[in-house]
Design an enzyme around this catalytic site. Structure first.
Site, short mmCIF file in Angstrom:
data_model
loop_
_atom_site.label_atom_id
_atom_site.label_comp_id
_atom_site.label_asym_id
_atom_site.label_seq_id
_atom_site.Cartn_x
_atom_site.Cartn_y
_atom_site.Cartn_z
N GLU A 152 0.80 -1.23 0.00
CA GLU A 152 0.00 0.00 0.00
C GLU A 152 0.83 1.29 0.00
O GLU A 152 0.57 2.21 0.78
CB GLU A 152 -0.97 -0.02 1.19
CG GLU A 152 -1.87 -1.23 1.16
CD GLU A 152 -2.81 -1.34 2.36
OE1 GLU A 152 -2.70 -0.53 3.29
OE2 GLU A 152 -3.65 -2.24 2.35
N ASN B 268 2.07 -5.05 -3.18
CA ASN B 268 0.68 -5.44 -2.90
C ASN B 268 -0.15 -4.21 -2.57
O ASN B 268 0.29 -3.32 -1.83
CB ASN B 268 0.72 -6.38 -1.66
CG ASN B 268 -0.57 -7.11 -1.39
OD1 ASN B 268 -1.13 -7.75 -2.28
ND2 ASN B 268 -1.04 -7.05 -0.15
N HIS C 159 -10.33 -6.78 -1.99
CA HIS C 159 -11.40 -6.70 -0.99
C HIS C 159 -12.62 -6.09 -1.69
O HIS C 159 -12.75 -4.87 -1.77
CB HIS C 159 -10.97 -5.81 0.18
CG HIS C 159 -9.82 -6.37 0.97
ND1 HIS C 159 -9.95 -7.50 1.76
CD2 HIS C 159 -8.52 -5.98 1.08
CE1 HIS C 159 -8.78 -7.76 2.33
NE2 HIS C 159 -7.90 -6.86 1.93
N GLU D 33 -5.89 -11.12 -1.24
CA GLU D 33 -6.67 -10.94 0.00
C GLU D 33 -8.16 -10.91 -0.30
O GLU D 33 -8.89 -10.07 0.24
CB GLU D 33 -6.28 -9.63 0.71
CG GLU D 33 -4.80 -9.44 0.94
CD GLU D 33 -4.46 -8.21 1.77
OE1 GLU D 33 -5.36 -7.62 2.39
OE2 GLU D 33 -3.28 -7.83 1.78
N ASP E 210 -12.07 -11.03 -0.57
CA ASP E 210 -13.34 -11.30 0.12
C ASP E 210 -14.42 -10.50 -0.59
O ASP E 210 -14.13 -9.52 -1.26
CB ASP E 210 -13.29 -11.00 1.63
CG ASP E 210 -12.48 -9.80 2.04
OD1 ASP E 210 -12.30 -8.89 1.20
OD2 ASP E 210 -12.06 -9.75 3.20
C1 GLA Z 1 -5.01 -4.70 4.18
C2 GLA Z 1 -3.76 -5.45 4.61
C3 GLA Z 1 -4.08 -6.74 5.27
C4 GLA Z 1 -5.22 -6.63 6.25
C5 GLA Z 1 -6.38 -6.00 5.55
C6 GLA Z 1 -7.58 -5.93 6.44
O1 GLA Z 1 -5.59 -5.20 3.09
O2 GLA Z 1 -2.89 -5.70 3.55
O3 GLA Z 1 -2.96 -7.23 5.94
O4 GLA Z 1 -4.81 -5.90 7.35
O5 GLA Z 1 -6.00 -4.69 5.15
O6 GLA Z 1 -7.37 -5.18 7.58
#
Ligand code: GLA
Length: 328
Positions: free
Chosen positions: A133, A174, A210, A239, A241
């Protein structure tokens, strides 16, 4: 006993990695959790245990207990292990105060951290999210302690330090909100292009995915994946969801969720993006239940298994797409 293949088997047969983020506490306390993780997934990411905060109880000590437990679990069960994450602006140790350090000291601090952590898992972690990030939502480089001290070069250094200690692991950038073509993924594309031009050892880009309220358009996701691949980078979904805004839900949320998971797995298969990690094993372990006020804003059942570890329609959809029995 059912003779039907598991999700893990369907993925493995397809040379695909389907993963879950894991928490050490749940692994230790809940047999259903580790059995689902082991039987249904062939990849694992420690959800929090490898972040700087949990790893560093004090300036001169490390606590690897939880990280070791998860990484060992992955190795014992022949899973692909993703390391997450070395450089991030969140979940830093409570004691860490940037103003206690000069810029040179921060550089040394980060180098020591990366050398120590990557070095410990040299033979057990397959891929690292080296930087998480670094780009803000408006596409500029995020103002973090690392950026403030070292400028954009902190990315170059982080990747170089990771490569120095583990030449074998694949090294990823990422980020979230960059799954499809948009302003942020454009900025990440430009950033990674600059890194590659400077010969920074980066192998791939992780799309967090996400999908909490909006649904990135699958065609645009495919186009996005391909443009990063055209730069010579691998792309993984790291990640995933799929939730909904609490006040804006589809008529049949579980069916809609299943359809969307299937569409994204199909995008992966079409584009040779061979890894998709879901951010938790079952709905009972989703971060959305514990993060800020998210449980008020988003539905809290974003994963493939429900609270009782029963497979959801999304599970069947992902498995169907991987086994080629459910293509629409
Ligand atoms: C980001 C981070 C993850 C996790 C998510 C949800 O996506 O990369 O490690 O902490 O937030 O909190």
């Amino acid at each position: 006993m059912s003779t039907e293949q598991t999700l893990r088997e369907a993925a493995t047969n397809r040379d695909f990695r389907i993963g879950a983020a894991l928490a050490a506490r749940a692994l230790r306390s809940d047999p259903s959790y580790w059995k689902a993780a082991r039987n249904e997934f062939n990849a694992v990411t420690p959800e929090n245990a490898l972040k700087m905060g949990p790893l560093r109880p004090s300036p001169h000590t490390y606590d690897f207990t939880d990280a070791d437990a998860i990484v060992d679990f992955g190795r014992e069960n022949d899973m692909y292990v993703r390391g997450h994450t070395l450089v991030w602006h969140n979940q830093k140790p409570e004691w860490f105060q940037a103003w206690d350090y000069t810029d040179d000291q921060l550089r040394k601090f980060l180098r020591d951290h990366i050398h120590t952590v990557v070095g410990r898992y040299r033979s057990s972690i397959d891929a690292w999210d080296v930087v998480n990030e670094a780009v803000a939502d408006d596409g500029t480089l995020r103002e973090t302690v690392w950026y403030d001290a070292l400028g954009e070069e902190y990315l170059d250094l982080a990747f170089q330090w990771a490569r120095e200690v583990n030449p074998e692991a694949d090294l990823y950038y990422n980020d979230y909100g960059a799954d499809a073509i948009n302003e942020k993924s454009d900025a990440i594309y430009d950033l990674l292009e600059r890194l590659l031009e400077r010969d920074v050892p980066i192998d791939g880009v992780g799309l967090q995915f996400h999908a909490l309220a909006g649904r990135p358009d699958p065609e645009s996701v495919a186009e996005n994946i391909r443009r990063f691949q055209d730069l010579g980078l691998d792309v993984q979904i790291t990640e995933m969801d799929v939730a909904n805004a609490v006040d804006d839900q589809p008529e049949d949320p579980l069916a809609e969720q299943a359809d969307y998971y299937r569409e994204i797995v199909e995008v992966c298969l079409e584009t040779d993006c061979d890894t998709l990690v879901t951010w938790g094993v079952h709905d009972g372990s989703t971060w959305l239940r514990n993060f800020k006020d998210f449980s008020k804003r988003y539905t809290d059942d974003p994963l493939l298994f429900d609270d009782g570890y029963e497979p959801k329609p999304a599970y069947d959809a992902v498995k169907g797409a991987l086994s080629g029995t459910d293509r629409s």
